[in-house]
Design a protein around this motif. Structure first.
Motif, PDB file in Angstrom:
ATOM      1  N   GLY A 169     -10.572  39.638  68.667  1.00  0.00           N
ATOM      2  CA  GLY A 169     -11.260  38.968  69.762  1.00  0.00           C
ATOM      3  C   GLY A 169     -12.292  37.978  69.259  1.00  0.00           C
ATOM      4  N   HIS A 170     -12.337  36.825  69.916  1.00  0.00           N
ATOM      5  CA  HIS A 170     -13.338  35.794  69.619  1.00  0.00           C
ATOM      6  C   HIS A 170     -14.116  35.554  70.903  1.00  0.00           C
ATOM      7  CE1 HIS A 170      -9.817  34.947  67.017  1.00  0.00           C
ATOM      8  NE2 HIS A 170     -10.756  34.861  66.107  1.00  0.00           N
ATOM      9  N   VAL A 171     -15.425  35.634  70.830  1.00  0.00           N
ATOM     10  CA  VAL A 171     -16.268  35.406  72.007  1.00  0.00           C
ATOM     11  C   VAL A 171     -17.257  34.301  71.634  1.00  0.00           C
ATOM     12  CG1 VAL A 171     -17.715  36.492  73.766  1.00  0.00           C
ATOM     13  CG2 VAL A 171     -16.035  37.877  72.512  1.00  0.00           C
ATOM     14  N   PRO A 172     -16.823  33.037  71.725  1.00  0.00           N
ATOM     15  CA  PRO A 172     -17.658  31.928  71.255  1.00  0.00           C
ATOM     16  C   PRO A 172     -19.023  31.846  71.930  1.00  0.00           C
ATOM     17  CG  PRO A 172     -15.441  31.159  71.761  1.00  0.00           C
ATOM     18  CD  PRO A 172     -15.533  32.574  72.227  1.00  0.00           C
ATOM     19  N   GLU A 173     -19.079  32.106  73.229  1.00  0.00           N
ATOM     20  CA  GLU A 173     -20.365  31.965  73.921  1.00  0.00           C
ATOM     21  C   GLU A 173     -21.390  33.006  73.475  1.00  0.00           C
ATOM     22  OE1 GLU A 173     -17.545  34.323  76.509  1.00  0.00           O
ATOM     23  OE2 GLU A 173     -17.419  32.433  75.417  1.00  0.00           O
ATOM     24  N   ARG A 174     -20.933  34.102  72.878  1.00  0.00           N
ATOM     25  CA  ARG A 174     -21.841  35.121  72.348  1.00  0.00           C
ATOM     26  C   ARG A 174     -21.875  35.117  70.825  1.00  0.00           C
ATOM     27  NH1 ARG A 174     -21.052  40.339  76.134  1.00  0.00           N
ATOM     28  NH2 ARG A 174     -21.240  41.321  74.112  1.00  0.00           N
ATOM     29  N   ARG A 175     -21.154  34.195  70.210  1.00  0.00           N
ATOM     30  CA  ARG A 175     -21.109  34.085  68.749  1.00  0.00           C
ATOM     31  C   ARG A 175     -20.669  35.405  68.120  1.00  0.00           C
ATOM     32  NH1 ARG A 175     -22.559  29.602  70.669  1.00  0.00           N
ATOM     33  NH2 ARG A 175     -24.139  28.248  69.783  1.00  0.00           N
ATOM     34  N   GLU A 176     -19.577  35.985  68.649  1.00  0.00           N
ATOM     35  CA  GLU A 176     -19.073  37.261  68.155  1.00  0.00           C
ATOM     36  C   GLU A 176     -17.585  37.191  67.846  1.00  0.00           C
ATOM     37  OE1 GLU A 176     -22.018  40.332  70.536  1.00  0.00           O
ATOM     38  OE2 GLU A 176     -19.939  40.186  71.168  1.00  0.00           O
ATOM     39  N   ILE A 177     -17.210  37.926  66.802  1.00  0.00           N
ATOM     40  CA  ILE A 177     -15.811  38.079  66.416  1.00  0.00           C
ATOM     41  C   ILE A 177     -15.588  39.560  66.158  1.00  0.00           C
ATOM     42  CG2 ILE A 177     -14.010  37.446  64.777  1.00  0.00           C
ATOM     43  CD1 ILE A 177     -15.898  35.082  63.934  1.00  0.00           C
ATOM     44  N   ILE A 178     -14.480  40.086  66.648  1.00  0.00           N
ATOM     45  CA  ILE A 178     -14.151  41.484  66.387  1.00  0.00           C
ATOM     46  C   ILE A 178     -12.692  41.583  65.967  1.00  0.00           C
ATOM     47  CG2 ILE A 178     -13.581  41.979  68.787  1.00  0.00           C
ATOM     48  CD1 ILE A 178     -14.781  44.795  68.288  1.00  0.00           C
ATOM     49  N   SER A 179     -12.434  42.417  64.980  1.00  0.00           N
ATOM     50  CA  SER A 179     -11.073  42.639  64.488  1.00  0.00           C
ATOM     51  C   SER A 179     -10.919  44.123  64.218  1.00  0.00           C
ATOM     52  CB  SER A 179     -10.845  41.847  63.208  1.00  0.00           C
ATOM     53  OG  SER A 179      -9.617  42.199  62.621  1.00  0.00           O
ATOM     54  N   PHE A 180      -9.954  44.736  64.880  1.00  0.00           N
ATOM     55  CA  PHE A 180      -9.721  46.173  64.730  1.00  0.00           C
ATOM     56  C   PHE A 180      -8.249  46.403  64.431  1.00  0.00           C
ATOM     57  CE2 PHE A 180      -8.617  50.375  66.280  1.00  0.00           C
ATOM     58  CZ  PHE A 180      -9.648  51.151  65.796  1.00  0.00           C
ATOM     59  N   GLY A 181      -7.965  47.152  63.369  1.00  0.00           N
ATOM     60  CA  GLY A 181      -6.601  47.555  63.078  1.00  0.00           C
ATOM     61  C   GLY A 181      -5.800  46.597  62.217  1.00  0.00           C
ATOM     62  N   SER A 182      -6.396  45.494  61.785  1.00  0.00           N
ATOM     63  CA  SER A 182      -5.656  44.507  61.001  1.00  0.00           C
ATOM     64  C   SER A 182      -6.166  44.470  59.566  1.00  0.00           C
ATOM     65  CB  SER A 182      -5.800  43.112  61.614  1.00  0.00           C
ATOM     66  OG  SER A 182      -5.105  42.166  60.827  1.00  0.00           O
ATOM     67  N   GLY A 183      -5.243  44.360  58.630  1.00  0.00           N
ATOM     68  CA  GLY A 183      -5.601  44.171  57.232  1.00  0.00           C
ATOM     69  C   GLY A 183      -5.288  42.762  56.760  1.00  0.00           C
ATOM     70  N   TYR A 184      -4.655  41.946  57.628  1.00  0.00           N
ATOM     71  CA  TYR A 184      -4.296  40.568  57.283  1.00  0.00           C
ATOM     72  C   TYR A 184      -5.564  39.755  57.060  1.00  0.00           C
ATOM     73  CZ  TYR A 184      -3.122  35.700  58.246  1.00  0.00           C
ATOM     74  OH  TYR A 184      -3.025  34.337  58.187  1.00  0.00           O
TER      75      TYR A 184
END
Length: 178
Positions: A120-135
């Motif tokens: 997930g990318h949330v530009p207006e909150r300056r947040e990035i989340i990545s769960f479950g990926s090793g890529y």
């Protein structure tokens, strides 16, 4: 380098941008049973450049720690820049699989959870989340996620350009080079 937090619950994902604590508190306790959570302050670009962008990535992946150290300006200088109150991108990554071996040995050489992957990318909150990926593109969050996707939003707001690729030519369209 980055600092290590304890394993188990990960703890403070820190208050994302704006009210409500951001994305971190709801996922951090679920993401790291048995794993060490690492805190990686980093800069995309030279710290003295007006074009550099700061970030802090939380991850439970030693691969990410090593790779971010190679691909970004990570560590004490970036942390010092953050202490000035500078704007930064909040990044959270987890391989999404607990480490259940009591000796801390991961039986999987590439831990991830392809059945439950969330990016997930949330530009207006300056947040990035990545769960479950090793890529790499989904776990080294300062690279594609910040440098391309979040930067495109920042660029639009701040009047500059962020591009992943540049196609350039010489001459008129349709004119052969002969």
């Amino acid at each position: 380098g980055g600092g290590g937090g304890g394993g188990g619950g990960g703890g403070g994902g820190g208050g994302g941008g704006g009210g409500g604590g951001g994305l971190y508190p709801c996922l951090t306790p679920l993401s790291t049973p048995g794993r060490t959570m690492y805190v990686l302050p980093f800069s995309m670009g030279p710290l003295d450049s007006p074009l550099a962008r700061l970030g802090v990535q939380l991850t439970d992946s030693p691969y990410v720690v090593v790779s971010m150290g190679i691909m970004t300006r990570m560590g004490s200088p970036a942390m010092a820049a953050l202490t000035t109150g500078a704007d930064f991108i909040r990044c959270l990554h987890s391989v999404g699989r607990p480490l259940t071996d009591p000796a801390g040995v991961d039986p999987d050489l590439w831990p991830c959870d392809p059945e439950l992957t969330l990016i997930g990318h949330v530009p207006e909150r300056r947040e990035i989340i990545s769960f479950g990926s090793g890529y790499g593109g989904n776990s080294l969050l300062g690279k594609k996620c910040l440098a391309l996707r979040i930067a495109s939003s920042l660029a639009r707001q701040q009047g500059w350009l962020a591009e992943h690729m540049l196609v350039s030519g010489h001459g008129s369209v349709g004119q052969g080079s002969g």
